[in-house]
Design an enzyme around this catalytic site. Structure first.
Site, mmCIF file in Angstrom:
data_model
loop_
_atom_site.group_PDB
_atom_site.id
_atom_site.type_symbol
_atom_site.label_atom_id
_atom_site.label_comp_id
_atom_site.label_asym_id
_atom_site.label_seq_id
_atom_site.Cartn_x
_atom_site.Cartn_y
_atom_site.Cartn_z
ATOM 1 N N LYS A 35 24.315 46.037 24.622
ATOM 2 C CA LYS A 35 24.859 46.486 25.910
ATOM 3 C C LYS A 35 24.965 48.010 25.937
ATOM 4 O O LYS A 35 24.619 48.659 26.916
ATOM 5 C CB LYS A 35 26.272 45.921 26.100
ATOM 6 C CG LYS A 35 26.331 44.649 26.869
ATOM 7 C CD LYS A 35 27.774 44.387 27.270
ATOM 8 C CE LYS A 35 27.874 43.054 27.960
ATOM 9 N NZ LYS A 35 29.220 42.712 28.372
ATOM 10 N N GLU A 172 43.894 44.519 37.528
ATOM 11 C CA GLU A 172 42.773 44.769 38.458
ATOM 12 C C GLU A 172 42.772 43.711 39.550
ATOM 13 O O GLU A 172 43.171 42.572 39.319
ATOM 14 C CB GLU A 172 41.452 44.768 37.688
ATOM 15 C CG GLU A 172 41.179 43.550 36.802
ATOM 16 C CD GLU A 172 40.600 42.351 37.511
ATOM 17 O OE1 GLU A 172 40.161 42.509 38.658
ATOM 18 O OE2 GLU A 172 40.598 41.254 36.920
ATOM 19 N N PHE A 282 40.440 34.224 53.133
ATOM 20 C CA PHE A 282 40.518 33.162 52.117
ATOM 21 C C PHE A 282 40.889 31.813 52.738
ATOM 22 O O PHE A 282 41.678 31.047 52.187
ATOM 23 C CB PHE A 282 41.468 33.570 50.972
ATOM 24 C CG PHE A 282 40.740 34.419 49.972
ATOM 25 C CD1 PHE A 282 40.218 35.636 50.349
ATOM 26 C CD2 PHE A 282 40.512 33.978 48.678
ATOM 27 C CE1 PHE A 282 39.485 36.414 49.462
ATOM 28 C CE2 PHE A 282 39.775 34.738 47.775
ATOM 29 C CZ PHE A 282 39.266 35.955 48.171
ATOM 30 N N LEU A 283 40.312 31.572 53.890
ATOM 31 C CA LEU A 283 40.484 30.268 54.548
ATOM 32 C C LEU A 283 39.120 29.638 54.790
ATOM 33 O O LEU A 283 38.946 28.872 55.721
ATOM 34 C CB LEU A 283 41.223 30.437 55.879
ATOM 35 C CG LEU A 283 42.732 30.634 55.809
ATOM 36 C CD1 LEU A 283 43.325 30.787 57.208
ATOM 37 C CD2 LEU A 283 43.418 29.473 55.082
ATOM 38 N N GLY A 290 35.793 29.131 42.004
ATOM 39 C CA GLY A 290 35.378 29.187 40.604
ATOM 40 C C GLY A 290 35.433 30.621 40.133
ATOM 41 O O GLY A 290 36.193 31.431 40.664
ATOM 42 N N CYS A 293 38.089 34.338 37.064
ATOM 43 C CA CYS A 293 39.512 34.673 37.205
ATOM 44 C C CYS A 293 40.381 33.549 37.736
ATOM 45 O O CYS A 293 41.340 33.152 37.074
ATOM 46 C CB CYS A 293 39.665 35.903 38.089
ATOM 47 S SG CYS A 293 39.261 37.399 37.199
ATOM 48 N N LYS A 296 40.996 30.469 35.326
ATOM 49 C CA LYS A 296 41.727 30.765 34.086
ATOM 50 C C LYS A 296 43.122 31.311 34.378
ATOM 51 O O LYS A 296 44.064 31.010 33.655
ATOM 52 C CB LYS A 296 40.907 31.713 33.201
ATOM 53 C CG LYS A 296 41.161 33.171 33.379
ATOM 54 C CD LYS A 296 40.474 33.985 32.297
ATOM 55 C CE LYS A 296 40.295 35.425 32.708
ATOM 56 N NZ LYS A 296 41.476 36.107 33.211
HETATM 57 C C1 UDX Z 1 38.010 41.138 32.657
HETATM 58 C C2 UDX Z 1 39.389 41.097 32.085
HETATM 59 O O1 UDX Z 1 39.646 42.006 31.253
HETATM 60 C C3 UDX Z 1 39.993 39.766 32.153
HETATM 61 O O2 UDX Z 1 41.220 39.700 31.546
HETATM 62 C C4 UDX Z 1 40.114 39.570 33.631
HETATM 63 O O3 UDX Z 1 40.827 38.432 33.933
HETATM 64 C C5 UDX Z 1 38.728 39.498 34.226
HETATM 65 O O4 UDX Z 1 38.074 40.677 33.980
HETATM 66 P P1 UDX Z 1 35.557 40.679 32.198
HETATM 67 O O5 UDX Z 1 35.314 42.089 32.591
HETATM 68 O O6 UDX Z 1 35.101 39.607 33.108
HETATM 69 O O7 UDX Z 1 37.104 40.478 31.921
HETATM 70 O O8 UDX Z 1 35.064 40.401 30.706
HETATM 71 P P2 UDX Z 1 33.614 40.352 30.115
HETATM 72 O O9 UDX Z 1 32.609 40.519 31.199
HETATM 73 O O10 UDX Z 1 33.597 39.182 29.216
HETATM 74 O O11 UDX Z 1 33.536 41.695 29.250
HETATM 75 C C6 UDX Z 1 34.262 41.979 28.121
HETATM 76 C C7 UDX Z 1 33.542 43.090 27.351
HETATM 77 O O12 UDX Z 1 34.324 43.472 26.247
HETATM 78 C C8 UDX Z 1 32.165 42.697 26.826
HETATM 79 O O13 UDX Z 1 31.224 43.684 27.171
HETATM 80 C C9 UDX Z 1 32.356 42.628 25.301
HETATM 81 O O14 UDX Z 1 31.200 42.977 24.588
HETATM 82 C C10 UDX Z 1 33.480 43.631 25.101
HETATM 83 N N1 UDX Z 1 34.297 43.432 23.903
HETATM 84 C C11 UDX Z 1 34.839 42.226 23.626
HETATM 85 C C12 UDX Z 1 34.560 44.515 23.066
HETATM 86 O O15 UDX Z 1 34.089 45.616 23.299
HETATM 87 N N2 UDX Z 1 35.370 44.327 21.977
HETATM 88 C C13 UDX Z 1 35.901 43.125 21.664
HETATM 89 O O16 UDX Z 1 36.611 43.000 20.658
HETATM 90 C C14 UDX Z 1 35.633 42.035 22.525
HETATM 91 C C1 UDX Z 2 39.182 37.283 42.173
HETATM 92 C C2 UDX Z 2 40.261 38.038 42.958
HETATM 93 O O1 UDX Z 2 40.007 37.878 44.368
HETATM 94 C C3 UDX Z 2 40.275 39.500 42.573
HETATM 95 O O2 UDX Z 2 41.362 40.155 43.238
HETATM 96 C C4 UDX Z 2 40.402 39.691 41.051
HETATM 97 O O3 UDX Z 2 41.695 39.391 40.592
HETATM 98 C C5 UDX Z 2 39.353 38.855 40.328
HETATM 99 O O4 UDX Z 2 39.392 37.487 40.777
HETATM 100 P P1 UDX Z 2 36.553 36.972 42.291
HETATM 101 O O5 UDX Z 2 36.793 35.831 41.368
HETATM 102 O O6 UDX Z 2 35.535 37.980 41.929
HETATM 103 O O7 UDX Z 2 37.903 37.774 42.563
HETATM 104 O O8 UDX Z 2 36.107 36.377 43.707
HETATM 105 P P2 UDX Z 2 36.833 35.894 45.034
HETATM 106 O O9 UDX Z 2 36.196 36.588 46.169
HETATM 107 O O10 UDX Z 2 38.295 35.967 44.942
HETATM 108 O O11 UDX Z 2 36.381 34.359 45.095
HETATM 109 C C6 UDX Z 2 36.788 33.430 44.120
HETATM 110 C C7 UDX Z 2 36.270 32.059 44.445
HETATM 111 O O12 UDX Z 2 36.881 31.541 45.625
HETATM 112 C C8 UDX Z 2 34.762 31.976 44.688
HETATM 113 O O13 UDX Z 2 34.245 30.820 44.057
HETATM 114 C C9 UDX Z 2 34.649 31.855 46.203
HETATM 115 O O14 UDX Z 2 33.484 31.183 46.605
HETATM 116 C C10 UDX Z 2 35.890 31.052 46.525
HETATM 117 N N1 UDX Z 2 36.378 31.254 47.904
HETATM 118 C C11 UDX Z 2 36.834 32.474 48.296
HETATM 119 C C12 UDX Z 2 36.429 30.163 48.786
HETATM 120 O O15 UDX Z 2 36.028 29.042 48.439
HETATM 121 N N2 UDX Z 2 36.931 30.366 50.038
HETATM 122 C C13 UDX Z 2 37.391 31.569 50.468
HETATM 123 O O16 UDX Z 2 37.843 31.652 51.620
HETATM 124 C C14 UDX Z 2 37.342 32.662 49.572
#
Ligand code: UDX
Ligand code: UDX
Length: 463
Positions: A35, A172, A282-283, A290, A293, A296
């Site tokens: 990366k 975030e 969000f309606l 899915g 975020c 989990k």
């Molecule tokens: C983030 C958040 O931090 C998580 O808690 C939040 O809920 C969603 O967004 P995300 O950015 O989705 O997670 O994570 P991911 O795309 O898995 O990236 C994590 C990065 O950290 C990877 O690039 C991985 O290589 C790196 N990493 C992981 C390190 O550099 N050191 C480590 O020990 C573990």
């Molecule tokens: C979410 C949070 O919105 C953001 O603030 C941050 O905390 C990371 O997690 P994200 O998961 O990237 O963002 O997408 P989001 O736009 O929130 O959608 C999440 C899921 O809900 C998707 O699967 C989307 O399709 C679904 N969704 C969203 C619906 O089914 N209906 C809606 O009206 C809005």
């Protein structure tokens, strides 16, 4: 200001690149060498609209660097962001082992001036003190090694380490697919800490964003900053995502009732959304929420409540409704096709939402597994996944290279992801290639009449 972001995933890389864009000098640290090599060459390892452009300009302006060297990052930054992933464990708890490793790693390299350590990762409530403890553990281990390696007494050696720091929670709220936009146009910034010095540095860091210098509408009033204690900041993140997920489960439940009584959920959502107490966002009913975020974070909050002897009934119901909703397309396919064994179903879209390449906890994965179990052949076309090939490790689905190849020989199509380009496909041609032109619109995204004119039997969710 000098910033270090550790973990360059969906959140870390966007945060690092945006902070560089507004004028800070950022070092991004990641332990994945491949990366780092890509990012050094100006390529983003993820698909996120606008990210490559700001990364490239930050590289050209020498405002951003990428490295695997944690020591270089920690030494450089006055503000150190922890942004590694916190994926769910099978129990529903967050897997915090990466945060733990990074916090210890920071401690092992702390030396030189006051630092703010920022929890950007979504961590269980109470993690602020835990991170502080781990950083101090890292410091202690280093002190021990200095004593062994160097001369002098333990106290003399330890005193040479300059390790003043505070921990801040700064969650975030970035939606994948619009994460760069969300960074420059936030609804609020949340800062959790009891240290005035740390809060003041964080406010300085975000001043260009607070003042909307990079916003789509710079004339708007400044971004509200919520300054609170660390536990409340962590809870704000969980509560926000749990609320949004519950809101979607709510409208999905209403959609299922609409289906039965003959009402139209899109009209209903508009009708209730105009009430400012409810709001129209969000309606959108469909095949469920899915991504990395919502699933989990809701599970982790349920788990935290459970740790304290409280059963989170409402949140559990939101999860249950969502699990069922993810398979609503199967119910609808069975209503139309009756027997699914030996049939071929094509999925339009695979990612959990449009404008991302992210398949984490995507509803499509449950649907594929379930259809396979029923003896149905599954094909799919996704604008990003089809381009990037099989690196996603998908099983049980044949990924096609274009929508017409997808339609060819299908008994039904299911729209999974509301990619903009799906509005304007040649549906007439696609219908002519299918055994049975059926469209289950899992996001109520397509124009029913247009599809019907193209020859499709159209079924939406809740209308
Ligand atoms: C983030 C958040 O931090 C998580 O808690 C939040 O809920 C969603 O967004 P995300 O950015 O989705 O997670 O994570 P991911 O795309 O898995 O990236 C994590 C990065 O950290 C990877 O690039 C991985 O290589 C790196 N990493 C992981 C390190 O550099 N050191 C480590 O020990 C573990
Ligand atoms: C979410 C949070 O919105 C953001 O603030 C941050 O905390 C990371 O997690 P994200 O998961 O990237 O963002 O997408 P989001 O736009 O929130 O959608 C999440 C899921 O809900 C998707 O699967 C989307 O399709 C679904 N969704 C969203 C619906 O089914 N209906 C809606 O009206 C809005």
């Amino acid at each position: 200001m000098r910033v270090c972001v550790i973990g360059t995933g969906y959140v870390g890389l966007v945060t690092g690149a945006c902070l560089a864009h507004i004028g800070h000098h950022v070092i991004c640290v990641d332990n994945n060498e491949e990366k780092v090599k890509l990012m050094k060459a100006g390529q983003s390892p993820i698909f996120e609209p606008g990210l490559s452009d700001i990364m490239l300009s930050a590289i050209q302006n020498q405002r951003i660097e990428f490295t695997t060297d944690m020591e270089a990052g920690v030494t450089h930054g006055e503000i150190l962001f922890i942004a590694v992933g916190t994926p769910p464990l099978p129990t529903g708890e967050s897997d915090t082992r990466y945060v733990e490793a990074v916090a210890r790693g920071i401690g092992a390299h702390l030396n030189g001036g006051y630092k703010v350590i920022v929890n950007k990762s979504t961590v269980p409530i109470g993690s602020g003190d835990w991170v502080r403890m781990l950083v101090l553990d890292g410091v202690a281990e280093r002190q021990k090694s200095l004593v062994t390696v160097g001369g002098g007494t333990a106290d003399q050696r330890a005193a040479e380490l300059d390790t003043k720091f505070d921990v801040v929670s700064n969650p975030e709220f970035l939606r994948e697919g619009s994460a760069v936009y969300d960074t420059f146009n936030p609804d609020r910034i949340v800062l959790g800490s009891n240290s005035p010095q740390a809060i003041s540095l964080m406010q300085e860091l975000y001043t260009p964003i607070i003042e909307r210098q990079f916003a789509a509408d710079p004339a708007l009033p400044p971004v509200p900053v919520v300054v609170t204690d660390i536990n409340s900041a962590e809870m704000i993140k969980y509560a926000a995502n749990a609320f949004l997920a519950t809101k979607i489960s709510f409208i999905n439940e209403v959609a299922n009732i609409c289906d039965r009584v003959g009402a139209d959920v899109t009209e209903v959502a508009q009708g209730i959304g105009l009430d400012s107490r409810i709001g129209n966002k969000f309606l959108q009913a469909g095949i469920g929420w899915g991504g990395s975020c919502f699933p989990k974070d809701v599970s982790a909050l349920i788990h935290t409540a459970d740790d304290y002897g409280y059963e989170a009934h409402l949140l559990k119901a939101a999860v249950n409704v969502n699990q069922r909703q993810r398979l609503i397309a199967v119910e609808k396919l069975q209503q139309v096709l009756k027997i699914l064994k030996g049939k071929t179903v094509g999925l339009l879209g695979l990612t959990f939402k449009p404008d991302t390449d992210d398949l984490r906890d995507a509803p499509a994965l449950n649907l594929i597994e379930h259809l396979n179990r029923l003896g149905t052949k599954v094909k799919a076309y996704d604008p990003i996944v089809s381009q990037t090939g099989m690196r996603h490790g998908l099983t049980g689905v044949l990924v096609e290279t274009d929508p017409e190849r997808l339609a060819d020989g299908c008994d039904a199509l299911v729209l999974i992801t509301d990619w903009q380009q799906f509005r304007n496909l040649d549906y007439g041609k696609m219908a002519s290639l299918m055994n049975n032109p059926v469209m289950i619109d899992g996001r109520n995204f397509l124009d029913r009449e247009k599809l019907q004119r193209a020859g499709f039997y159209y079924v939406g969710v809740g209308h």
